[in-house]
Enzyme design. Structure first.
Site, short mmCIF file in Angstrom:
data_model
loop_
_atom_site.label_atom_id
_atom_site.label_comp_id
_atom_site.label_asym_id
_atom_site.label_seq_id
_atom_site.Cartn_x
_atom_site.Cartn_y
_atom_site.Cartn_z
N SER A 21 0.80 -1.23 0.00
CA SER A 21 0.00 0.00 0.00
C SER A 21 0.84 1.29 0.00
O SER A 21 0.48 2.24 -0.70
CB SER A 21 -0.97 0.00 1.19
OG SER A 21 -1.90 -1.03 1.02
N LYS A 70 -8.34 -6.04 11.47
CA LYS A 70 -9.52 -5.64 10.69
C LYS A 70 -10.84 -5.84 11.44
O LYS A 70 -11.81 -5.12 11.17
CB LYS A 70 -9.56 -6.42 9.36
CG LYS A 70 -8.54 -5.93 8.34
CD LYS A 70 -8.49 -6.87 7.15
CE LYS A 70 -8.85 -6.16 5.88
NZ LYS A 70 -8.70 -6.99 4.68
N ASP A 107 -13.07 -3.65 0.48
CA ASP A 107 -12.56 -4.86 -0.19
C ASP A 107 -13.55 -5.38 -1.23
O ASP A 107 -13.15 -5.81 -2.33
CB ASP A 107 -12.28 -5.97 0.84
CG ASP A 107 -10.91 -5.83 1.47
OD1 ASP A 107 -10.03 -5.16 0.88
OD2 ASP A 107 -10.70 -6.41 2.56
P1 NAP Z 1 -8.63 -15.77 6.53
O1 NAP Z 1 -9.78 -15.04 7.13
O2 NAP Z 1 -7.54 -16.28 7.38
O3 NAP Z 1 -9.27 -17.05 5.72
C1 NAP Z 1 -8.42 -18.01 5.13
C2 NAP Z 1 -9.26 -18.97 4.26
O4 NAP Z 1 -8.36 -19.88 3.61
C3 NAP Z 1 -10.26 -19.81 5.04
O5 NAP Z 1 -11.38 -20.09 4.25
C4 NAP Z 1 -9.44 -21.10 5.30
O6 NAP Z 1 -10.25 -22.24 5.51
C5 NAP Z 1 -8.72 -21.23 3.97
N1 NAP Z 1 -7.51 -22.05 4.10
C6 NAP Z 1 -6.34 -21.71 4.69
N2 NAP Z 1 -5.47 -22.73 4.61
C7 NAP Z 1 -6.11 -23.73 3.95
C8 NAP Z 1 -5.74 -25.07 3.57
N3 NAP Z 1 -4.53 -25.57 3.83
N4 NAP Z 1 -6.66 -25.82 2.90
C9 NAP Z 1 -7.89 -25.32 2.63
N5 NAP Z 1 -8.30 -24.08 2.97
C10 NAP Z 1 -7.41 -23.30 3.63
O7 NAP Z 1 -7.93 -14.92 5.40
P2 NAP Z 1 -8.60 -13.80 4.43
O8 NAP Z 1 -8.42 -12.47 5.05
O9 NAP Z 1 -9.96 -14.29 4.08
O10 NAP Z 1 -7.62 -13.87 3.16
C11 NAP Z 1 -7.61 -14.99 2.30
C12 NAP Z 1 -6.65 -14.77 1.14
O11 NAP Z 1 -7.11 -13.66 0.34
C13 NAP Z 1 -5.22 -14.41 1.57
O12 NAP Z 1 -4.33 -15.04 0.69
C14 NAP Z 1 -5.17 -12.90 1.40
O13 NAP Z 1 -3.85 -12.44 1.13
C15 NAP Z 1 -6.05 -12.74 0.17
N6 NAP Z 1 -6.63 -11.39 0.07
C16 NAP Z 1 -6.37 -10.68 -1.07
C17 NAP Z 1 -6.92 -9.43 -1.23
C18 NAP Z 1 -6.63 -8.66 -2.48
O14 NAP Z 1 -6.79 -7.44 -2.47
N7 NAP Z 1 -6.26 -9.34 -3.57
C19 NAP Z 1 -7.75 -8.88 -0.22
C20 NAP Z 1 -8.01 -9.63 0.92
C21 NAP Z 1 -7.44 -10.91 1.05
P3 NAP Z 1 -10.71 -22.67 7.01
O15 NAP Z 1 -11.93 -21.85 7.33
O16 NAP Z 1 -10.96 -24.11 6.89
O17 NAP Z 1 -9.55 -22.33 7.93
#
Ligand code: NAP
Length: 277
Positions: A21, A70, A107
């Site tokens: 950012s 957050k 987002d």
């Molecule tokens: P979060 O709240 O920690 O959620 C993580 C998700 O990934 C959950 O659904 C989790 O499943 C799943 N997961 C993690 N490890 C896994 C595995 N080994 N096998 C299967 N499922 C798995 O994280 P978040 O904030 O939602 O972010 C998720 C991703 O989106 C990250 O990579 C983040 O960097 C990306 N992101 C990108 C943007 C962008 O602007 N492009 C914005 C926000 C987030 P469970 O519920 O089973 O744990």
């Protein structure tokens, strides 16, 4: 000239050194010749409240909030936008002139704007959207898909109860699919979104079966490190329209930058190049 003539903004997180950012906002400030600065702020949870109450007195007009603050930030502000309430998290704070702190979540806006830019023919009502993952990012994605007119969301997550919790919050348009059936769910979808962290450099591999991907399906991955994830490479080879996740990061910053610095910035190739360094 008063001491607060130069508007300051930043991003609060822990850790924070990896954040793209600062590069993004500094690029826009330079590009539009605006006064201002944007800094990374490494803040521990126990200091969060004191920091956000002090920053406005130091010339800050607002900040972005990232992992792990957050959700916790919602208890520390004076006003929360409807979409941040629905998502249950905030990524943007506005420090208002009356001293009140307003929290928003951009987002979902960033997600949809990125899809619209990367896949101009994308239509939210073209068919079911398949969403993989049920974390914080999935909440933003699902709320924005519903807002723009998607009528059916197939949701699959490793931990089924987290997907059920989203169905509870977002209602009958969301249908939970078992994680072992995620590959089949993709076959029926017009839009496929990976909101899990699977496929991120250094993390667990993305192993959901992708044989069902059809030409014409719009596929996007929130993971942007690497930019071309296994999901996107496979989808492209299958004739899908693919949109990478970097654009979501860029677009989610647009409303905040405009509010803080008074100019609506463009998201284009120059922006991407500046952020990728
Ligand atoms: P979060 O709240 O920690 O959620 C993580 C998700 O990934 C959950 O659904 C989790 O499943 C799943 N997961 C993690 N490890 C896994 C595995 N080994 N096998 C299967 N499922 C798995 O994280 P978040 O904030 O939602 O972010 C998720 C991703 O989106 C990250 O990579 C983040 O960097 C990306 N992101 C990108 C943007 C962008 O602007 N492009 C914005 C926000 C987030 P469970 O519920 O089973 O744990």
């Amino acid at each position: 000239m008063t001491q607060h003539d130069i508007p300051l903004a930043g991003v609060i997180g822990n850790p924070i050194a990896h954040s793209l950012s600062p590069r993004l906002h500094k690029h826009w400030l330079g590009r539009y010749g605006l006064k201002g600065d944007y800094v990374p702020l490494h803040v521990h949870e126990e200091d969060l409240e004191q920091v956000v109450r002090t920053l406005p007195r130091m010339g800050f007009v607002g900040v972005n909030i990232t992992i792990p603050h957050k959700v916790a930030i919602l208890d520390l502000v004076d006003h929360i936008s409807d979409r941040a309430i629905l998502i249950g998290a905030a990524n943007t704070l506005i420090f208002r002139k009356d001293g009140k702190i307003h929290a928003d979540n951009t987002d979902g806006y960033g997600f949809v704007s990125n899809l619209r830019q990367g896949a101009p023919d994308w239509r939210p009502d073209a068919g079911p959207a398949a969403v993989l993952g049920a974390g914080g990012a999935a909440r933003a994605v699902i709320s924005s898909l519903i807002e723009v007119g998607c009528t059916e969301i197939l949701l699959s997550n490793r931990t089924r109860q987290n997907a059920e919790a989203l169905k509870h919050d977002f209602g009958s348009k969301v249908h939970v699919v078992d994680w072992v059936q995620a590959g089949n769910m993709i076959e029926e979808a017009a839009t496929v979104v990976n909101t899990t962290s699977l496929g991120m450099t250094g993390g667990a591999e993305f192993r959901v079966p992708l044989d069902g991907l059809r030409p014409g399906t719009v596929v996007t991955d929130l993971v942007y490190n690497p930019l071309r994830t296994r999901l996107l490479l496979t989808a492209e080879a299958a004739g899908c329209t693919v949109v990478d996740g970097l654009g979501m990061l860029l677009h989610q910053a647009v409303p905040a930058f405009e509010r803080w610095f008074g100019t609506r910035p463009a998201v284009d190739e120059a922006t991407r190049a500046a952020v990728l360094g």
